[in-house]
Motif scaffolding. Structure first.
Motif, PDB file in Angstrom:
ATOM      1  N   ARG A 213       0.854  -1.188   0.000  1.00  0.00           N
ATOM      2  CA  ARG A 213       0.000   0.000   0.000  1.00  0.00           C
ATOM      3  C   ARG A 213       0.886   1.232   0.000  1.00  0.00           C
ATOM      4  NH1 ARG A 213      -0.493   2.206   5.282  1.00  0.00           N
ATOM      5  NH2 ARG A 213       0.278   0.828   6.925  1.00  0.00           N
ATOM      6  N   CYS A 214       0.295   2.359  -0.354  1.00  0.00           N
ATOM      7  CA  CYS A 214       1.043   3.617  -0.401  1.00  0.00           C
ATOM      8  C   CYS A 214       0.808   4.370   0.902  1.00  0.00           C
ATOM      9  CB  CYS A 214       0.593   4.448  -1.603  1.00  0.00           C
ATOM     10  SG  CYS A 214       1.504   5.986  -1.786  1.00  0.00           S
ATOM     11  N   ALA A 231       4.959   4.375  -7.468  1.00  0.00           N
ATOM     12  CA  ALA A 231       3.840   3.532  -7.868  1.00  0.00           C
ATOM     13  C   ALA A 231       3.733   2.363  -6.896  1.00  0.00           C
ATOM     14  CB  ALA A 231       4.033   3.012  -9.290  1.00  0.00           C
ATOM     15  N   THR A 232       2.518   2.042  -6.475  1.00  0.00           N
ATOM     16  CA  THR A 232       2.299   0.927  -5.557  1.00  0.00           C
ATOM     17  C   THR A 232       1.128   0.089  -6.053  1.00  0.00           C
ATOM     18  OG1 THR A 232       0.724   2.076  -4.096  1.00  0.00           O
ATOM     19  CG2 THR A 232       3.080   2.340  -3.620  1.00  0.00           C
ATOM     20  N   SER A 234      -1.097  -1.380  -4.104  1.00  0.00           N
ATOM     21  CA  SER A 234      -2.274  -1.246  -3.250  1.00  0.00           C
ATOM     22  C   SER A 234      -2.638   0.221  -3.082  1.00  0.00           C
ATOM     23  CB  SER A 234      -2.033  -1.911  -1.896  1.00  0.00           C
ATOM     24  OG  SER A 234      -1.914  -3.316  -2.044  1.00  0.00           O
ATOM     25  N   PRO A 236      -3.632   4.057  -1.574  1.00  0.00           N
ATOM     26  CA  PRO A 236      -2.942   5.050  -0.733  1.00  0.00           C
ATOM     27  C   PRO A 236      -3.750   5.380   0.505  1.00  0.00           C
ATOM     28  CG  PRO A 236      -4.142   6.188  -2.448  1.00  0.00           C
ATOM     29  CD  PRO A 236      -4.395   4.707  -2.665  1.00  0.00           C
ATOM     30  N   LEU A 251       2.005  10.239  -7.909  1.00  0.00           N
ATOM     31  CA  LEU A 251       1.627   8.934  -7.363  1.00  0.00           C
ATOM     32  C   LEU A 251       0.814   8.143  -8.382  1.00  0.00           C
ATOM     33  CD1 LEU A 251       0.365   9.573  -3.703  1.00  0.00           C
ATOM     34  CD2 LEU A 251       2.605   8.744  -4.432  1.00  0.00           C
ATOM     35  N   ARG A 252       1.074   6.840  -8.407  1.00  0.00           N
ATOM     36  CA  ARG A 252       0.238   5.903  -9.142  1.00  0.00           C
ATOM     37  C   ARG A 252      -0.005   4.737  -8.199  1.00  0.00           C
ATOM     38  NH1 ARG A 252       0.510   9.906 -11.600  1.00  0.00           N
ATOM     39  NH2 ARG A 252       0.748  10.222 -13.852  1.00  0.00           N
ATOM     40  N   THR A 253      -1.260   4.491  -7.871  1.00  0.00           N
ATOM     41  CA  THR A 253      -1.570   3.457  -6.900  1.00  0.00           C
ATOM     42  C   THR A 253      -2.605   2.492  -7.464  1.00  0.00           C
ATOM     43  OG1 THR A 253      -3.229   4.888  -5.870  1.00  0.00           O
ATOM     44  CG2 THR A 253      -1.010   4.942  -4.945  1.00  0.00           C
TER      45      THR A 253
END
Length: 263
Positions: A213-214, A231-232, A234, A236, A251-253
Motif C-alpha cells: 500500500r502507499c 507507484a504501488t 495497493s 494510498p 503517485l500511481r496506486t
C-alpha cells in the motif's frame, strides 16, 4: 565498501500440516521468509532496531539513514561494520563529522518493528517535518504497466515464500533495473534506496514500483530519495496523498495489469 554475504539465509524450509476444508490433513514442507532483529548504531550510539529479512544489510542501513535524514548521501558514511550477534545482526556506522550532531537530535529510546520513522519521535512537528519539492515526473503511464507486468519475475524471495515485499527501480520506459526484497515494505524500499545511493545511481527520469500500500512514510522516503514518481500495487492513505501533494510527488496506486489510479 562491499555488502556482507548473508549471515542468515533469507529463507528457510519448515514443516507444516496442510488442513483441507474437508478436514483432511497432510504433512508438507514450505519455504518461509526469515525475519531477524537488525540493530543500527551510529557513531557508537544505539539508534534503532529493525525487524527485517537478513539480505542486503548495508543497503538497508544506508537507505534507513537517508530516510531518517541522518545523512544526505552515501559519502556521509565513513565506515560500516556488519556483525552477526545473537539473535540478530548489528550494523555499526561511522558518520562524517558534519552530520554527527543529527544523531543526538533523533536518538531512539525504544525499538521499532519497521523503519517507519516515527518510533522515538516526541512531537507532531517532528513527525511531519517539511519535505523538499520532488523531482518532476514527465513519463508515460505505459511504462508503469510494463514494469508491473515484469515485476513478479524479479522477486525470487517472494516466489519462494509468498511473504516478501519488493521495491523496484524502473527506467523511464518501465524496464526494471534493480530490485530489493524484504518482509517489511519500508525495509524493501530502504534497501533499494540504499543500494542506489551506494552505487551512485539516480532515477534519471524513472520511478519506483512497490508491492505494498502507499503509506505516508513511503511517500516521504521517495521524496527524500529524489524519486520522481512512486507507484504501488495497493491503495494510498489520505496522509500519503496529502504529503505527496505538498511535495509535488507523482503517485500511481492500485496498479494492476489493466488499470491504475493516478493522483
Amino acid at each position: 565498501m562491499t555488502d556482507l554475504a548473508p549471515t542468515f539465509s533469507p529463507t528457510a524450509a519448515s514443516g507444516f500440516t496442510r488442513v483441507a476444508a474437508g478436514g483432511e490433513r497432510s504433512a508438507i514442507d514450505r519455504t518461509v521468509a526469515e525475519e531477524v532483529p537488525i540493530a543500527i548504531e551510529c557513531n557508537g550510539i544505539a539508534y534503532a532496531v529493525l525487524m527485517a529479512t537478513p539480505d542486503a544489510i548495508e543497503d538497508l542501513a544506508f537507505g534507513f539513514l537517508l530516510g531518517e535524514r541522518l545523512i544526505d548521501a552515501a559519502t556521509d558514511v565513513r565506515g560500516v561494520d556488519v556483525h552477526r550477534g545473537e539473535p540478530g545482526i548489528v550494523v555499526r556506522l561511522a558518520l562524517a563529522k558534519r552530520v554527527a550532531e543529527r544523531i543526538g537530535d533523533r536518538v531512539r529510546h525504544r525499538n521499532s518493528d519497521a523503519s517507519c520513522g516515527l518510533c522515538g519521535v516526541e512531537t507532531l512537528a517532528q513527525a511531519l517535518r517539511p519535505l523538499p519539492q520532488a523531482a518532476r515526473w514527465d513519463g508515460s503511464d505505459a511504462a508503469i504497466f510494463r514494469a508491473y507486468a515484469a515485476l513478479r519475475d524479479h522477486q525470487p524471495f517472494n516466489a519462494a515464500t509468498g511473504a516478501v515485499h519488493g521495491a523496484a527501480a524502473c527506467t523511464r520506459d518501465g524496464t526494471i533495473c534493480l530490485v530489493r526484497e524484504d518482509v517489511g515494505r519500508h525495509n524493501a524500499f530502504d534497501k533499494l534506496i540504499g543500494a542506489m545511493a551506494r552505487t551512485r545511481q539516480d532515477w534519471d527520469g524513472g520511478f519506483a514500483l512497490l508491492t505494498s500500500r502507499c503509506s505516508y512514510e513511503l511517500v516521504e522516503k521517495a521524496v527524500l530519495a529524489r524519486c520522481p514518481l512512486l507507484a504501488t500495487i495497493s491503495a494510498p492513505t489520505r496522509l500519503a496523498v496529502d504529503r505527496a501533494g505538498e511535495a509535488g510527488l507523482a503517485l500511481r496506486t492500485l496498479v494492476r495489469a489493466d488499470a491504475l489510479l493516478a493522483t
